[in-house]
Design a protein around this motif. Structure first.
Motif, PDB file in Angstrom:
ATOM      1  N   PRO A 139      -3.398  -6.230  -6.055  1.00 50.01           N
ATOM      2  CA  PRO A 139      -3.724  -6.134  -4.631  1.00 50.01           C
ATOM      3  C   PRO A 139      -2.548  -6.408  -3.705  1.00 50.01           C
ATOM      4  O   PRO A 139      -2.315  -5.655  -2.749  1.00 50.01           O
ATOM      5  N   LEU A 140      -1.816  -7.479  -3.950  1.00 47.31           N
ATOM      6  CA  LEU A 140      -0.711  -7.831  -3.062  1.00 47.31           C
ATOM      7  C   LEU A 140       0.460  -6.869  -3.231  1.00 47.31           C
ATOM      8  O   LEU A 140       1.034  -6.388  -2.246  1.00 47.31           O
ATOM      9  N   MET A 141       0.830  -6.576  -4.463  1.00 48.92           N
ATOM     10  CA  MET A 141       1.938  -5.665  -4.703  1.00 48.92           C
ATOM     11  C   MET A 141       1.687  -4.298  -4.079  1.00 48.92           C
ATOM     12  O   MET A 141       2.558  -3.711  -3.434  1.00 48.92           O
ATOM     13  N   MET A 142       0.474  -3.774  -4.268  1.00 48.88           N
ATOM     14  CA  MET A 142       0.169  -2.456  -3.728  1.00 48.88           C
ATOM     15  C   MET A 142       0.153  -2.459  -2.202  1.00 48.88           C
ATOM     16  O   MET A 142       0.527  -1.473  -1.568  1.00 48.88           O
ATOM     17  N   ALA A 143      -0.258  -3.569  -1.604  1.00 42.42           N
ATOM     18  CA  ALA A 143      -0.192  -3.675  -0.145  1.00 42.42           C
ATOM     19  C   ALA A 143       1.255  -3.620   0.328  1.00 42.42           C
ATOM     20  O   ALA A 143       1.574  -2.955   1.321  1.00 42.42           O
ATOM     21  N   ILE A 144       2.153  -4.300  -0.386  1.00 39.47           N
ATOM     22  CA  ILE A 144       3.574  -4.267  -0.029  1.00 39.47           C
ATOM     23  C   ILE A 144       4.127  -2.861  -0.186  1.00 39.47           C
ATOM     24  O   ILE A 144       4.877  -2.369   0.672  1.00 39.47           O
ATOM     25  N   TRP A 145       3.776  -2.189  -1.282  1.00 39.13           N
ATOM     26  CA  TRP A 145       4.256  -0.824  -1.488  1.00 39.13           C
ATOM     27  C   TRP A 145       3.773   0.122  -0.398  1.00 39.13           C
ATOM     28  O   TRP A 145       4.442   1.122  -0.111  1.00 39.13           O
ATOM     29  N   LYS A 146       2.631  -0.190   0.197  1.00 34.37           N
ATOM     30  CA  LYS A 146       2.118   0.660   1.281  1.00 34.37           C
ATOM     31  C   LYS A 146       2.763   0.303   2.621  1.00 34.37           C
ATOM     32  O   LYS A 146       3.316   1.161   3.316  1.00 34.37           O
ATOM     33  N   ILE A 147       2.680  -0.969   2.991  1.00 37.81           N
ATOM     34  CA  ILE A 147       3.104  -1.318   4.354  1.00 37.81           C
ATOM     35  C   ILE A 147       4.621  -1.353   4.491  1.00 37.81           C
ATOM     36  O   ILE A 147       5.144  -1.066   5.576  1.00 37.81           O
TER      37      ILE A 147
ATOM     38  N   LYS B  80      -4.207  16.677   7.459  1.00 36.62           N
ATOM     39  CA  LYS B  80      -3.466  15.415   7.461  1.00 36.62           C
ATOM     40  C   LYS B  80      -2.562  15.351   6.228  1.00 36.62           C
ATOM     41  O   LYS B  80      -2.916  15.841   5.162  1.00 36.62           O
ATOM     42  N   ARG B  81      -1.449  14.693   6.383  1.00 32.46           N
ATOM     43  CA  ARG B  81      -0.574  14.455   5.252  1.00 32.46           C
ATOM     44  C   ARG B  81      -1.229  13.428   4.324  1.00 32.46           C
ATOM     45  O   ARG B  81      -1.881  12.496   4.779  1.00 32.46           O
ATOM     46  N   THR B  82      -1.038  13.602   3.021  1.00 30.17           N
ATOM     47  CA  THR B  82      -1.578  12.646   2.059  1.00 30.17           C
ATOM     48  C   THR B  82      -0.485  12.197   1.090  1.00 30.17           C
ATOM     49  O   THR B  82       0.489  12.908   0.830  1.00 30.17           O
ATOM     50  N   HIS B  83      -0.683  10.997   0.574  1.00 34.78           N
ATOM     51  CA  HIS B  83       0.212  10.403  -0.425  1.00 34.78           C
ATOM     52  C   HIS B  83      -0.697   9.814  -1.488  1.00 34.78           C
ATOM     53  O   HIS B  83      -1.483   8.908  -1.209  1.00 34.78           O
ATOM     54  N   LEU B  84      -0.619  10.339  -2.718  1.00 33.87           N
ATOM     55  CA  LEU B  84      -1.599  10.014  -3.750  1.00 33.87           C
ATOM     56  C   LEU B  84      -0.908   9.489  -5.005  1.00 33.87           C
ATOM     57  O   LEU B  84      -0.069  10.172  -5.595  1.00 33.87           O
ATOM     58  N   GLU B  85      -1.270   8.269  -5.406  1.00 32.25           N
ATOM     59  CA  GLU B  85      -0.846   7.727  -6.702  1.00 32.25           C
ATOM     60  C   GLU B  85      -2.107   7.426  -7.476  1.00 32.25           C
ATOM     61  O   GLU B  85      -2.849   6.508  -7.131  1.00 32.25           O
ATOM     62  N   LEU B  86      -2.355   8.224  -8.538  1.00 32.86           N
ATOM     63  CA  LEU B  86      -3.706   8.305  -9.079  1.00 32.86           C
ATOM     64  C   LEU B  86      -3.834   7.949 -10.552  1.00 32.86           C
ATOM     65  O   LEU B  86      -4.751   8.383 -11.224  1.00 32.86           O
TER      66      LEU B  86
ATOM     67  N   LYS C  97       6.110   9.421  -3.507  1.00 35.64           N
ATOM     68  CA  LYS C  97       6.814   8.342  -4.186  1.00 35.64           C
ATOM     69  C   LYS C  97       6.590   7.005  -3.490  1.00 35.64           C
ATOM     70  O   LYS C  97       6.564   6.927  -2.262  1.00 35.64           O
ATOM     71  N   ASP C  98       6.431   5.972  -4.314  1.00 36.12           N
ATOM     72  CA  ASP C  98       6.471   4.586  -3.849  1.00 36.12           C
ATOM     73  C   ASP C  98       7.846   4.027  -4.193  1.00 36.12           C
ATOM     74  O   ASP C  98       8.553   4.551  -5.063  1.00 36.12           O
TER      75      ASP C  98
END
Length: 489
Positions: free
Chosen positions: A167-175, A256-262, A468-469
Motif C-alpha cells: 500500500p505505501l510503496m504503491m502510493a509513493i510510485w503514484k504520487i 482520458k489517458r490511462t496508466h495500467l500496471e496489471l 512505466k513506474d
C-alpha cells in the motif's frame, strides 16, 4: 489545515472510523455505507472505513482542480523541496507508518520499515530530483523565419488507484512522479489497506498546499466513480487485469489517458550451468517475498531437464527453512495473504490442482487456524495449459517445469498472457544476452530477481499493462507535450 484527526494512528479500536483526506483536512465521508477493515493476522476487525459516494468524489476533485491552478506553476525547485520534505517526514514517522500498515497487511514490521518506508523515502528523493530534469527538444528554426520549442506540461488532475499488496510503496510510485511533474491528485487506496496511505496523506499535508493530494476511501464502486468523473485527465491504476480493463473501458469514453500496471506471471529460467544452490535460495526468497503477493515474484520455475530433479530438491530444502504464521512477526519470513476473499481463492486453487501435478511441499493450509497464512508451496508436473501456469495465483506458490533447449525455455517462458518480469540464471554470458533479448517481459534480471531501483523503469507488456513506474519515464507519463512556434518577423 487539520493534521491531528486521523483516528487510527496512536491506538487501535474496532469502533474507530476512518475518514477521507480532502483539501488539507480529514473529513467524514458523505456516503453512509461502511466496510470492515480486518487484520489478516487474526481475521479480526481493526477499523471501519467509509464507502465514499459521488458527493465525496466531487469534493475531492473540486479541491484538486482548485489546487492545480497554482500548483502547475510552482517552480520545479519548489516541488523538489516539498518532495524532499515529505521524504524526511516519512523517515521521522517510520514507526507510525509501519504500525498503520501492519494492522492492514500483517507484513513483518521490519520488512515494511525497510522495503516501503525507507525505500519509499529514497524514491521520493529521486522524484524530487527528477522534477528538475524534464526535457524537450531544443529551440531551433525548423521552418525558416520561425523558432519552435517544446513545453512539457502536467496533464492536470489525475485519479490514482493503488492495490493492497504494497500500500505505501504503491502510493509513493503514484504520487511521486505525478507531483514532480506538477499534477494534483485524488487517490483511492485498496479497501482492505487504507491506513498507511492516510498517514502519508497527513504527512503530505504538512508540506503540500491544500488540495494537491486528496485521498478518498471506498470499494470498487468508489473506484468506478473516480474513473468516470469528468475532472481527471488521466487515470492510473495498479491492480488486476480485470480492474485495468474496467478502468481503460471507462476512461476511453472520455478519451482520458490511462496508466495500467496489471500483474505478472514471472518465470525464472534456470540453466544447468547456473549456481544451483544460490539460484534455489534466491528463487525461493523472491517467490515467497510478501507471501508471493508481488507482481514480479517468481511464480514459474523453468529448469533444464538434466538438473530438474536436483533443483526441485534444493527448492524444497529452502522452503523448509522459511517461517510464516507466527503471531510474533519478528519470526516470520513473510506474513499472511491480505484478505479472506483472496485466501479462499488461493485455497480453492490448491485443492483443485490437476491429477498430473504433484505438490512437493506446502499445499492447502490446515483448517481452523487464525489468519490467512499459506506455507511455501512447490508444485511439479504441471503443464503449460494449466491454470496454475497461465493465471496469477498471487501467493507463495511456485510451479516447476523442465525444458531441454534454449528455444524450448523461451517458448515456455513467453507462453503466457502476462509480460511484466522474468529472470535467467546461467554463467554463460552469450546465453544470458540472447535470453535477455528474447524474453518478452518489461524487465529481465540475470542471476537475480525482484530487485528494483528508483532510477530504472518498471512496467510490462501484453496483459501486464502499459506505462512505466519509477525512473524519469514515469515522470514523463504524467506530462503532456506542447509544440510552440514563434514567427521571427
Amino acid at each position: 489545515m487539520n493534521t491531528n484527526h486521523y483516528l487510527m494512528v496512536e491506538e487501535t479500536s474496532v469502533n474507530s472510523r476512518l475518514e477521507n483526506y480532502i483539501n488539507g483536512s480529514f473529513v467524514a465521508a458523505k456516503g453512509t455505507a461502511e466496510l470492515e477493515v480486518l487484520s489478516p493476522m487474526t481475521g479480526e476487525r481493526v477499523a471501519l472505513s467509509p464507502v465514499s459516494d459521488a458527493e465525496d468524489i466531487d469534493a475531492a476533485f473540486a479541491a484538486a482542480r482548485s489546487a492545480f491552478a497554482s500548483w502547475k506553476s510552482v517552480t520545479p525547485s519548489e516541488r523538489q523541496r516539498c518532495l524532499l520534505a515529505l521524504a524526511d517526514r516519512m523517515e521521522q514517522h517510520s514507526d507510525e507508518l509501519v504500525e498503520a500498515q501492519h494492522r492492514n497487511t500483517g507484513q513483518p514490521r521490519r520488512i515494511i520499515a525497510q522495503e516501503e518506508v525507507a525505500a519509499g523515502a529514497d524514491q521520493l528523493r529521486f522524484f524530487a530530483g527528477a522534477a528538475r530534469l524534464l526535457e524537450g527538444r531544443g529551440a531551433a528554426e525548423y521552418l525558416e523565419g520561425h523558432t519552435s520549442y517544446v513545453r512539457r506540461e502536467p496533464v492536470g488532475v489525475v485519479a490514482q488507484i493503488t492495490p493492497w499488496n504494497f500500500p505505501l510503496m504503491m502510493a509513493i510510485w503514484k504520487i511521486g512522479p505525478a507531483l514532480a511533474a506538477g499534477n494534483t491528485i485524488v487517490l483511492k487506496p485498496a479497501e482492505t489497506t487504507p491506513e498507511s496511505t492516510l498517514v502519508l496523506a497527513r504527512l503530505a499535508g504538512e508540506v503540500l498546499p491544500p488540495g494537491v493530494l486528496n485521498v478518498v476511501l471506498g470499494d470498487g464502486s468508489t473506484g468506478q466513480l473516480l474513473t468516470e468523473h469528468d475532472t481527471p485527465a488521466m487515470v492510473s491504476i495498479t491492480g488486476s487485469v480485470r480492474a485495468g480493463q474496467a478502468v481503460a473501458t471507462s476512461a476511453a469514453k472520455a478519451v482520458k489517458r490511462t496508466h495500467l500496471e496489471l500483474g505478472g506471471k514471472a518465470p525464472a529460467v534456470v540453466f544447468a550451468d547456473a549456481d544451483l544452490h544460490k539460484a534455489a535460495e534466491l528463487i525461493l526468497t523472491f517467490g515467497t517475498f510478501n507471501a508471493g503477493q508481488d507482481c514480479t515474484a517468481v511464480t514459474r520455475v523453468l529448469v533444464q531437464d538434466s538438473v530438474h530433479d536436483e533443483f526441485v530438491e534444493l527448492l524444497a530444502a529452502q522452503a523448509a527453512k522459511l517461517t510464516t504464521g507466527e503471531l510474533d512477526d519478528g519470526l516470520n519470513d513473510y506474513g499472511p495473504l491480505n484478505n479472506v476473499r483472496h485466501f479462499e481463492t488461493v485455497c480453492a486453487k490448491l485443492k483443485n490442482i490437476p491429477d498430473h501435478a504433484t505438490v512437493i511441499t506446502g499445499g492447502v493450509p490446515p483448517e481452523g487456524g487464525r489468519g490467512f497464512f499459506v506455507k511455501p508451496t512447490i508444485i511439479t508436473g504441471v503443464r503449460q495449459e494449466d491454470e496454475l501456469v497461465q493465471e496469477e495465483t498471487f501467493a507463495p506458490v511456485l510451479t516447476v517445469q523442465p525444458f531441454s533447449t534454449e528455444e524450448e525455455a523461451l517458448t515456455l517462458a513467453n507462453g503466457v498472457d502476462y509480460a511484466l518480469a522474468s529472470s535467467v540464471w546461467t554463467t554463460n554470458q552469450g546465453q544470458a544476452m540472447r535470453m535477455s533479448r528474447d524474453l518478452d517481459f518489461g524487465c529481465v534480471w540475470v542471476n537475480t530477481h525482484l530487485l528494483l531501483v528508483a532510477e530504472m523503469p518498471h512496467g510490462g507488456f501484453k496483459s501486464s499493462g502499459y506505462g512505466k513506474d519509477l525512473s524519469l519515464y514515469s515522470v514523463e507519463e504524467y506530462t503532456r507535450v506542447k509544440h510552440v512556434m514563434h514567427a521571427l518577423d
